[in-house]
Design an enzyme around this catalytic site. Structure first.
Site, short mmCIF file in Angstrom:
data_model
loop_
_atom_site.label_atom_id
_atom_site.label_comp_id
_atom_site.label_asym_id
_atom_site.label_seq_id
_atom_site.Cartn_x
_atom_site.Cartn_y
_atom_site.Cartn_z
N ILE A 1 45.59 61.35 28.34
CA ILE A 1 46.18 60.47 29.35
C ILE A 1 47.69 60.31 29.15
O ILE A 1 48.44 60.17 30.12
CB ILE A 1 45.47 59.09 29.38
CG1 ILE A 1 45.92 58.25 30.57
CG2 ILE A 1 45.69 58.34 28.08
CD1 ILE A 1 45.52 58.82 31.92
N CYS B 1 36.32 62.33 27.00
CA CYS B 1 37.60 62.81 26.51
C CYS B 1 37.42 63.41 25.11
O CYS B 1 36.34 63.33 24.52
CB CYS B 1 38.62 61.67 26.48
SG CYS B 1 38.32 60.43 25.23
N SER B 2 38.46 64.00 24.60
CA SER B 2 38.36 64.69 23.30
C SER B 2 38.04 63.73 22.15
O SER B 2 37.54 64.15 21.12
CB SER B 2 39.65 65.45 23.00
OG SER B 2 40.75 64.55 22.98
N ASP B 3 38.31 62.45 22.34
CA ASP B 3 37.99 61.45 21.31
C ASP B 3 36.55 60.98 21.40
O ASP B 3 36.12 60.18 20.59
CB ASP B 3 38.92 60.25 21.43
CG ASP B 3 40.37 60.60 21.10
OD1 ASP B 3 40.58 61.56 20.34
OD2 ASP B 3 41.26 59.92 21.62
N GLY B 4 35.82 61.46 22.43
CA GLY B 4 34.43 61.09 22.56
C GLY B 4 34.15 59.92 23.49
O GLY B 4 33.02 59.54 23.69
N TRP B 5 35.20 59.32 24.04
CA TRP B 5 35.00 58.20 24.97
C TRP B 5 34.50 58.75 26.30
O TRP B 5 35.00 59.73 26.81
CB TRP B 5 36.32 57.46 25.19
CG TRP B 5 36.78 56.75 23.97
CD1 TRP B 5 37.53 57.28 22.97
CD2 TRP B 5 36.50 55.41 23.62
NE1 TRP B 5 37.76 56.35 22.00
CE2 TRP B 5 37.13 55.17 22.38
CE3 TRP B 5 35.81 54.38 24.22
CZ2 TRP B 5 37.07 53.95 21.74
CZ3 TRP B 5 35.76 53.17 23.58
CH2 TRP B 5 36.37 52.96 22.37
N ASP B 6 33.48 58.09 26.88
CA ASP B 6 32.99 58.59 28.17
C ASP B 6 33.98 58.24 29.26
O ASP B 6 34.58 57.19 29.25
CB ASP B 6 31.64 58.04 28.61
CG ASP B 6 31.00 57.06 27.69
OD1 ASP B 6 31.19 57.20 26.51
OD2 ASP B 6 30.32 56.19 28.19
N ARG B 7 34.08 59.12 30.20
CA ARG B 7 34.91 58.91 31.37
C ARG B 7 34.02 58.74 32.60
O ARG B 7 34.19 57.83 33.36
CB ARG B 7 35.87 60.08 31.58
CG ARG B 7 36.88 60.21 30.48
CD ARG B 7 37.80 59.02 30.48
NE ARG B 7 38.84 59.18 29.50
CZ ARG B 7 39.20 58.25 28.64
NH1 ARG B 7 38.56 57.11 28.61
NH2 ARG B 7 40.17 58.45 27.79
#
Length: 76
Positions: A6, A65-71
């Protein structure tokens, strides 16, 4: 999918906005420097893969995202 984070997207959008406010003879070069169009190409390619998985393969898709947070969660 190699979509930028982002922070990079926001920076690219800010550069695009600034380029649009001061168009000049080298506007296309400035547009290229923002990276905005490349981001859009990567995102659209990701969308094509997601649609292929959902429609053609009838598979569930989970986008994060690459950190594993769902979008977004998408179910067929």
């Amino acid at each position: 999918m190699n979509i930028a984070n982002i922070h990079k997207m926001s920076s690219s959008l800010a550069a695009l906005t600034q380029s649009c406010q001061k168009p000049g003879s080298n506007w296309f070069a400035k547009l290229e420097e923002t990276g905005w169009l490349n981001h859009q190409i990567i995102i659209l390619n990701a969308v094509l893969k997601i649609v292929d998985m959902i429609i053609l393969k009838q598979a569930p898709v989970f986008v994060h995202c690459s950190d594993g947070w769902d979008r977004v969660s998408i179910l067929p």
